[in-house]
Design an enzyme around this catalytic site. Structure first.
Site, PDB file in Angstrom:
ATOM      1  N   ILE A 100      44.821  43.238  46.269  1.00 24.15           N
ATOM      2  CA  ILE A 100      44.764  43.578  44.847  1.00 24.15           C
ATOM      3  C   ILE A 100      45.238  45.016  44.639  1.00 24.15           C
ATOM      4  O   ILE A 100      45.156  45.849  45.539  1.00 24.15           O
ATOM      5  CB  ILE A 100      43.339  43.391  44.286  1.00 24.15           C
ATOM      6  CG1 ILE A 100      42.366  44.393  44.907  1.00 24.15           C
ATOM      7  CG2 ILE A 100      42.843  41.967  44.505  1.00 24.15           C
ATOM      8  CD1 ILE A 100      41.038  44.436  44.193  1.00 24.15           C
ATOM      9  N   ASN A 140      37.009  41.960  51.862  1.00 20.61           N
ATOM     10  CA  ASN A 140      37.794  43.113  52.313  1.00 20.61           C
ATOM     11  C   ASN A 140      38.376  43.863  51.108  1.00 20.61           C
ATOM     12  O   ASN A 140      39.097  43.289  50.296  1.00 20.61           O
ATOM     13  CB  ASN A 140      38.934  42.635  53.220  1.00 20.61           C
ATOM     14  CG  ASN A 140      39.657  43.781  53.909  1.00 20.61           C
ATOM     15  OD1 ASN A 140      39.709  44.909  53.408  1.00 20.61           O
ATOM     16  ND2 ASN A 140      40.238  43.497  55.065  1.00 20.61           N
ATOM     17  N   LYS A 142      40.787  45.774  50.956  1.00 17.65           N
ATOM     18  CA  LYS A 142      42.244  45.795  51.000  1.00 17.65           C
ATOM     19  C   LYS A 142      42.849  44.427  50.732  1.00 17.65           C
ATOM     20  O   LYS A 142      44.070  44.285  50.709  1.00 17.65           O
ATOM     21  CB  LYS A 142      42.725  46.305  52.355  1.00 17.65           C
ATOM     22  CG  LYS A 142      42.445  47.782  52.588  1.00 17.65           C
ATOM     23  CD  LYS A 142      43.091  48.256  53.877  1.00 17.65           C
ATOM     24  CE  LYS A 142      42.909  49.755  54.062  1.00 17.65           C
ATOM     25  NZ  LYS A 142      43.569  50.256  55.299  1.00 17.65           N
ATOM     26  N   GLU A 143      42.006  43.441  50.521  1.00 17.75           N
ATOM     27  CA  GLU A 143      42.508  42.098  50.234  1.00 17.75           C
ATOM     28  C   GLU A 143      41.994  41.632  48.862  1.00 17.75           C
ATOM     29  O   GLU A 143      42.514  42.050  47.839  1.00 17.75           O
ATOM     30  CB  GLU A 143      42.130  41.151  51.379  1.00 17.75           C
ATOM     31  CG  GLU A 143      42.808  41.553  52.702  1.00 17.75           C
ATOM     32  CD  GLU A 143      42.514  40.604  53.832  1.00 17.75           C
ATOM     33  OE1 GLU A 143      42.812  39.407  53.691  1.00 17.75           O
ATOM     34  OE2 GLU A 143      41.982  41.057  54.874  1.00 17.75           O
ATOM     35  N   MET A 144      40.948  40.836  48.826  1.00 15.01           N
ATOM     36  CA  MET A 144      40.496  40.285  47.544  1.00 15.01           C
ATOM     37  C   MET A 144      39.402  41.136  46.896  1.00 15.01           C
ATOM     38  O   MET A 144      39.152  41.002  45.694  1.00 15.01           O
ATOM     39  CB  MET A 144      40.040  38.842  47.743  1.00 15.01           C
ATOM     40  CG  MET A 144      41.139  37.975  48.352  1.00 15.01           C
ATOM     41  SD  MET A 144      40.630  36.291  48.747  1.00 15.01           S
ATOM     42  CE  MET A 144      41.068  35.463  47.215  1.00 15.01           C
TER      43      MET A 144
END
Length: 332
Positions: A100, A140, A142-144
């Protein structure tokens, strides 16, 4: 370090003498997958995918909907399929995943296809099952960058999900049932290939060049790590087993440099789960650090770093053709 210290071998010969370990490595903890008689394949280091798995079609369909639903991310901008594009080999064709707000991840995205047959998940194997793996990208930052309470609340407010979960899960919508539905779908992502038909006895299923490539694959020693039902995914190996990798030449992140330490007691660096080669012809770039842009380059690098051999161009091309035969039927 000795390979036996980190590897669970799934060659058919060893599987015949240790069938329980073989079955456990093939399956998620709640399920045992049997793939015909192992004796039929006792001369081969590779095994065909099963013809079918015992899955609940309704739960698979629900998991598929969740897999593509951006509501699983905090700002509803990405879904599981954003990084695991099923039309692109189950990966994302990037050096590292993009989460995101355009935040870049730390390591190359592995394919989700046939992932149920990996003995562990993530490059460092820190998740022992697909059930354990699901929470990683969801939480995470850095992800969702989401959380289970947020996701559960979103889905409970959606009447379609409320009805679907009520029909298939007596406990309704919660972390466990959402995870189970996603896992049911991910376990359905099997990609039978021409090479599977070849292993099952159809000797015309692959070309003569693919057969030559398979022979070279075995003769060079590639099958010592890329073996079993997933042509990999069943052991850890040091990146640079024969020829050491200069740290300045790799784009590995802190996570990548420490991969394997979660499960490997001696904490050797540059230790990674050996990736599956199924659909590898479609999942460039390659390696944990995306340092190989093409399959030909990846084969050359593996020859030198892992086998201590320079693979001639004509052999490289035949091995590529063999790996292409591992792609889902109708894809190349």
């Amino acid at each position: 370090m000795a390979l036996s210290a980190v590897a669970l071998s799934l060659t058919a010969c060893e599987a015949d003498s240790n069938h329980d370990a073989f079955r456990q490595a093939l399956a998620e903890p709640h399920d045992l997958v049997v793939v015909r008689s192992l004796a039929e394949f006792h001369r081969e280091p590779l095994l065909p995918l099963p013809l079918q798995l015992d899955l609940d079609p309704a739960k698979v369909a629900l998991g598929e909907k969740l897999f593509h639903d951006k509501r699983l991310s905090r700002d509803e901008s990405i879904s599981c399929s954003s990084c695991h594009d099923l039309a692109a080999g189950g990966a994302d064709s990037r050096d590292v995943a993009e989460g995101i707000d355009g935040v870049l991840g730390d390591i190359n995205t592995p394919t989700v296809l046939n992932a149920t047959f990996n003995f562990a998940h993530y490059w460092d194997g820190r998740a022992a099952s697909l059930f354990e793996q699901v929470s990683g990208p969801i939480e995470n930052p850095k992800e969702m960058d989401s959380s289970w309470p947020i996701i559960v609340d979103k889905l409970r407010r959606n009447w379609v999900y409320s009805a679907a979960f009520a029909s298939h899960y007596p406990r309704g919508i919660n972390k466990h049932t959402i995870t189970d539905a996603l896992v049911q779908f991910e376990r359905s992502l099997l990609t039978p290939s021409a090479f599977d038909r070849y292993l099952r006895g159809d000797r015309a299923a692959i070309s003569s060049q693919a057969k030559q490539g398979y022979a070279l694959f075995k003769n060079y020693g590639c099958a010592s790590c890329h073996q079993g039902i997933n042509v990999g995914g069943n052991m850890f190996q040091k990146f640079g087993a024969v020829l050491s990798v200069n740290g300045d030449d790799t784009r590995a992140s802190t996570e990548a440099q420490q991969a394997g330490q979660t499960l490997i007691a001696d904490g050797d660096t540059d230790l990674f789960k050996v990736p599956s080669l199924r659909n590898a012809a479609r999942t460039a770039p390659y390696f944990h650090n995306a340092s190989a842009a093409t399959l030909a380059e990846a084969i050359d690098i593996m020859g030198e770093l892992q086998l201590g051999r320079k693979i001639p161009a004509q052999d490289n091309r035949k091995i590529q053709i063999f790996i292409e035969s591992l792609s889902a039927e109708g894809n190349s």
